[in-house]
Each structure stands twice: as structure tokens, then as C-alpha cells.
Design a protein around this motif. Structure first.
Motif, short mmCIF file in Angstrom:
data_model
loop_
_atom_site.label_atom_id
_atom_site.label_comp_id
_atom_site.label_asym_id
_atom_site.label_seq_id
_atom_site.Cartn_x
_atom_site.Cartn_y
_atom_site.Cartn_z
N GLU A 53 66.63 62.01 23.28
CA GLU A 53 66.96 61.37 24.54
C GLU A 53 68.43 61.64 24.86
OE1 GLU A 53 66.99 56.89 26.46
OE2 GLU A 53 66.20 57.22 24.46
N THR A 54 68.74 61.98 26.12
CA THR A 54 70.12 62.29 26.50
C THR A 54 70.59 61.33 27.58
OG1 THR A 54 69.39 63.89 28.13
CG2 THR A 54 69.87 64.73 25.95
N ASP A 55 71.93 61.22 27.70
CA ASP A 55 72.50 60.39 28.76
C ASP A 55 72.73 61.26 30.00
OD1 ASP A 55 74.65 61.91 28.04
OD2 ASP A 55 75.91 60.25 27.41
N ALA A 56 73.45 60.74 30.98
CA ALA A 56 73.66 61.46 32.25
C ALA A 56 74.46 62.74 32.06
CB ALA A 56 74.37 60.54 33.25
N VAL A 61 71.91 60.49 23.19
CA VAL A 61 72.23 59.07 23.24
C VAL A 61 72.62 58.61 21.84
CG1 VAL A 61 71.28 56.77 23.70
CG2 VAL A 61 70.70 58.68 25.19
#
Length: 79
Positions: A53-56, A61
Motif C-alpha cells: 500500500e502506498t501513500d499519495a 505506507v
């Protein structure tokens, strides 16, 4: 114009004398009208599922791991 002593120059194409104006010029050929081509449907883009999962910003993350301290080094536990 060519200098008499200049052997390195050469006559460029397109600078010859013009043809007489009374010469018969053929009419341009009529092009067959083409029907407009149908537009291709654009390829649909799809979002790929990333491994993590990645952030903006696109970075993974941050998740708290009890076996690691805040710097990412392993926590020493007595056996």
C-alpha cells in the motif's frame, strides 16, 4: 554564380534558367475524395494493484513492526 578560379564550388540544382512562360502546364490531377476514417477507441487504462500500500507520494505506507525500533533496526530480545 561561379568564380573562374574556384574549383570547389559546384552548380546547385534549381538555379537553372526558368522555362518559357508559354509552355503548357498540365492541370493537377483530381484526387479521389476519401471518406473519413473512424476513430479508434482508446485503450482503457487500469490501475494496477501494487505489492504494498502506498501513500499519495507513491512511497510505501509506514507500518509499525514490533520487532523493529523506530530507526528500522531489529529489537534485541532475550532468549
Amino acid at each position: 554564380m561561379r568564380d573562374k578560379k574556384d574549383n570547389a564550388t559546384f552548380d546547385l540544382p534549381g538555379f537553372e534558367p526558368a522555362a518559357p512562360t508559354d509552355a503548357v502546364v498540365p492541370a493537377p490531377a483530381q484526387e479521389a475524395k476519401r471518406s473519413p476514417r473512424p476513430r479508434r477507441a482508446g485503450l482503457k487504462q487500469e490501475q494496477l494493484a501494487l505489492l504494498e500500500e502506498t501513500d499519495a507520494s507513491g512511497l510505501p505506507v509506514w507500518k509499525r513492526d514490533p520487532n523493529l525500533d523506530l530507526t528500522g533496526l531489529p529489537v534485541w530480545q532475550p532468549d
